[in-house]
Design a protein around this motif. Structure first.
Motif, PDB file in Angstrom:
ATOM      1  N   ARG A 165     -34.113 -21.005  20.052  1.00 46.92           N
ATOM      2  CA  ARG A 165     -34.336 -21.045  21.494  1.00 46.92           C
ATOM      3  C   ARG A 165     -34.606 -22.475  21.977  1.00 46.92           C
ATOM      4  O   ARG A 165     -35.379 -22.693  22.896  1.00 46.92           O
ATOM      5  CB  ARG A 165     -35.510 -20.136  21.872  1.00 46.92           C
ATOM      6  CG  ARG A 165     -35.232 -18.657  21.607  1.00 46.92           C
ATOM      7  CD  ARG A 165     -36.448 -17.802  21.924  1.00 46.92           C
ATOM      8  NE  ARG A 165     -36.179 -16.389  21.798  1.00 46.92           N
ATOM      9  CZ  ARG A 165     -36.179 -15.721  20.647  1.00 46.92           C
ATOM     10  NH1 ARG A 165     -36.427 -16.366  19.515  1.00 46.92           N
ATOM     11  NH2 ARG A 165     -35.916 -14.431  20.605  1.00 46.92           N
ATOM     12  N   LEU A 166     -33.955 -23.425  21.367  1.00 46.40           N
ATOM     13  CA  LEU A 166     -34.129 -24.815  21.776  1.00 46.40           C
ATOM     14  C   LEU A 166     -33.643 -25.003  23.208  1.00 46.40           C
ATOM     15  O   LEU A 166     -32.571 -24.517  23.580  1.00 46.40           O
ATOM     16  CB  LEU A 166     -33.318 -25.745  20.861  1.00 46.40           C
ATOM     17  CG  LEU A 166     -33.946 -26.164  19.533  1.00 46.40           C
ATOM     18  CD1 LEU A 166     -32.967 -27.022  18.753  1.00 46.40           C
ATOM     19  CD2 LEU A 166     -35.243 -26.920  19.743  1.00 46.40           C
ATOM     20  N   ASP A 167     -34.429 -25.720  24.022  1.00 51.74           N
ATOM     21  CA  ASP A 167     -33.937 -26.081  25.342  1.00 51.74           C
ATOM     22  C   ASP A 167     -33.724 -27.595  25.401  1.00 51.74           C
ATOM     23  O   ASP A 167     -34.060 -28.321  24.475  1.00 51.74           O
ATOM     24  CB  ASP A 167     -34.891 -25.597  26.441  1.00 51.74           C
ATOM     25  CG  ASP A 167     -36.287 -26.214  26.338  1.00 51.74           C
ATOM     26  OD1 ASP A 167     -36.408 -27.353  25.846  1.00 51.74           O
ATOM     27  OD2 ASP A 167     -37.256 -25.554  26.754  1.00 51.74           O
ATOM     28  N   TYR A 168     -33.139 -28.058  26.510  1.00 54.68           N
ATOM     29  CA  TYR A 168     -32.797 -29.479  26.605  1.00 54.68           C
ATOM     30  C   TYR A 168     -34.029 -30.375  26.541  1.00 54.68           C
ATOM     31  O   TYR A 168     -33.983 -31.483  26.023  1.00 54.68           O
ATOM     32  CB  TYR A 168     -32.023 -29.734  27.903  1.00 54.68           C
ATOM     33  CG  TYR A 168     -30.590 -29.268  27.824  1.00 54.68           C
ATOM     34  CD1 TYR A 168     -29.631 -30.033  27.147  1.00 54.68           C
ATOM     35  CD2 TYR A 168     -30.191 -28.086  28.390  1.00 54.68           C
ATOM     36  CE1 TYR A 168     -28.326 -29.608  27.055  1.00 54.68           C
ATOM     37  CE2 TYR A 168     -28.879 -27.642  28.307  1.00 54.68           C
ATOM     38  CZ  TYR A 168     -27.946 -28.407  27.642  1.00 54.68           C
ATOM     39  OH  TYR A 168     -26.647 -27.984  27.543  1.00 54.68           O
ATOM     40  N   SER A 169     -35.144 -29.879  27.073  1.00 57.34           N
ATOM     41  CA  SER A 169     -36.369 -30.668  27.041  1.00 57.34           C
ATOM     42  C   SER A 169     -36.803 -30.936  25.603  1.00 57.34           C
ATOM     43  O   SER A 169     -37.164 -32.061  25.244  1.00 57.34           O
ATOM     44  CB  SER A 169     -37.476 -29.935  27.802  1.00 57.34           C
ATOM     45  OG  SER A 169     -38.709 -30.612  27.665  1.00 57.34           O
ATOM     46  N   GLN A 170     -36.770 -29.880  24.771  1.00 59.83           N
ATOM     47  CA  GLN A 170     -37.170 -30.042  23.376  1.00 59.83           C
ATOM     48  C   GLN A 170     -36.214 -30.976  22.632  1.00 59.83           C
ATOM     49  O   GLN A 170     -36.641 -31.819  21.846  1.00 59.83           O
ATOM     50  CB  GLN A 170     -37.209 -28.678  22.689  1.00 59.83           C
ATOM     51  CG  GLN A 170     -38.321 -27.772  23.184  1.00 59.83           C
ATOM     52  CD  GLN A 170     -38.178 -26.363  22.654  1.00 59.83           C
ATOM     53  OE1 GLN A 170     -37.094 -25.801  22.620  1.00 59.83           O
ATOM     54  NE2 GLN A 170     -39.279 -25.784  22.213  1.00 59.83           N
ATOM     55  N   VAL A 171     -34.924 -30.807  22.897  1.00 59.82           N
ATOM     56  CA  VAL A 171     -33.930 -31.665  22.240  1.00 59.82           C
ATOM     57  C   VAL A 171     -34.175 -33.120  22.614  1.00 59.82           C
ATOM     58  O   VAL A 171     -34.106 -34.028  21.769  1.00 59.82           O
ATOM     59  CB  VAL A 171     -32.498 -31.236  22.623  1.00 59.82           C
ATOM     60  CG1 VAL A 171     -31.478 -32.253  22.104  1.00 59.82           C
ATOM     61  CG2 VAL A 171     -32.192 -29.859  22.049  1.00 59.82           C
ATOM     62  N   PHE A 172     -34.471 -33.361  23.902  1.00 60.15           N
ATOM     63  CA  PHE A 172     -34.712 -34.736  24.341  1.00 60.15           C
ATOM     64  C   PHE A 172     -35.914 -35.339  23.629  1.00 60.15           C
ATOM     65  O   PHE A 172     -35.893 -36.507  23.221  1.00 60.15           O
ATOM     66  CB  PHE A 172     -34.930 -34.788  25.854  1.00 60.15           C
ATOM     67  CG  PHE A 172     -35.057 -36.203  26.371  1.00 60.15           C
ATOM     68  CD1 PHE A 172     -33.936 -36.939  26.684  1.00 60.15           C
ATOM     69  CD2 PHE A 172     -36.301 -36.796  26.506  1.00 60.15           C
ATOM     70  CE1 PHE A 172     -34.047 -38.244  27.140  1.00 60.15           C
ATOM     71  CE2 PHE A 172     -36.426 -38.099  26.951  1.00 60.15           C
ATOM     72  CZ  PHE A 172     -35.291 -38.820  27.270  1.00 60.15           C
ATOM     73  N   VAL A 173     -36.985 -34.550  23.481  1.00 60.87           N
ATOM     74  CA  VAL A 173     -38.183 -35.036  22.788  1.00 60.87           C
ATOM     75  C   VAL A 173     -37.845 -35.394  21.340  1.00 60.87           C
ATOM     76  O   VAL A 173     -38.297 -36.423  20.815  1.00 60.87           O
ATOM     77  CB  VAL A 173     -39.306 -33.974  22.833  1.00 60.87           C
ATOM     78  CG1 VAL A 173     -40.454 -34.375  21.932  1.00 60.87           C
ATOM     79  CG2 VAL A 173     -39.811 -33.814  24.265  1.00 60.87           C
TER      80      VAL A 173
END
Length: 217
Positions: free
Chosen positions: A80-88
């Protein structure tokens, strides 16, 4: 069945829902009979079972045991990765100098991009990289270990997806616990000079030796 056993059973059934028992049992190196006993709460999970399920399916052992609601390990749910987590995650790679933007000569745009490249800057055809519809999104991977792993991934997928999945199951767990290193010149020089880069074992041993060296400083 006690409430705790029921909770574990429900979560295992949820976790394995998209697979046949034969596939799940094969991944966990157990018989289908033992798998069914564990899934139905008739056989308690051993520590080894719990660890293997957690590592194979990338879920928290606490979630399996019903001690928390989120599946995520270290608060990151891989499904359930979202773009915010990927960016971090990417930002952390930049902080550690693991990756960096590629240079202009590595990302120069060809004439089919949005922006035209000045003819004086243009490279010959063998060096040009098409980035149609975008500026550029190429990065340089400074970390020799990560570079090796990504190149291995590309090669194995090109050969056969089953071989790639087998590699993930057998070898990625060997990298568990090896921290993300600051990819400075010293780190790169050590890995490039002490590792053949031909096998997982060589690379992992070199990483561990370098970490030990850092701990003594």
């Amino acid at each position: 069945m006690c409430d705790n056993s029921r909770s574990v059973s429900d979560r295992l059934k949820e976790l394995f829902a998209d697979e046949t028992d034969a596939i799940t049992a094969g991944k966990l190196h157990m018989t289908q009979g033992n798998l069914n006993k564990i899934k139905n709460g008739r056989q308690a999970l051993t520590v080894d079972n719990l660890r293997l399920i957690s590592e194979t399916y990338h879920v928290s052992a606490d979630w399996i045991l019903g001690l928390k609601e989120g599946r995520a390990i270290n608060d990151i749910d891989l499904d359930r990765l979202d773009y915010s987590q990927v960016f971090v995650l990417i930002d952390k790679l930049y902080e550690n100098k693991t990756i960096e933007p590629a240079s202009l000569t590595e990302t120069i745009k060809t004439s089919d991009s949005y922006d035209e490249v000045d003819s004086e800057e243009a490279l010959d055809d063998s060096q040009q990289i098409s980035t149609v519809g975008i500026d550029y999104d190429l990065i340089r991977i400074n970390d020799p270990a990560l570079s090796f792993m990504l190149r291995r991934r590309v090669k194995l997928i090109a050969v056969d997806l089953d071989i790639f999945n087998d590699w993930k199951e057998k070898h990625l767990k060997d990298y568990k616990g090896i921290p993300l290193l600051l990819c400075d010149e010293e780190m790169r020089d050590y890995l490039l000079n002490h590792c053949s880069g031909k096998t997982e074992g060589d690379l992992i041993e070199t990483l561990k030796n370098y970490i030990n060296l850092l701990s003594k400083k």
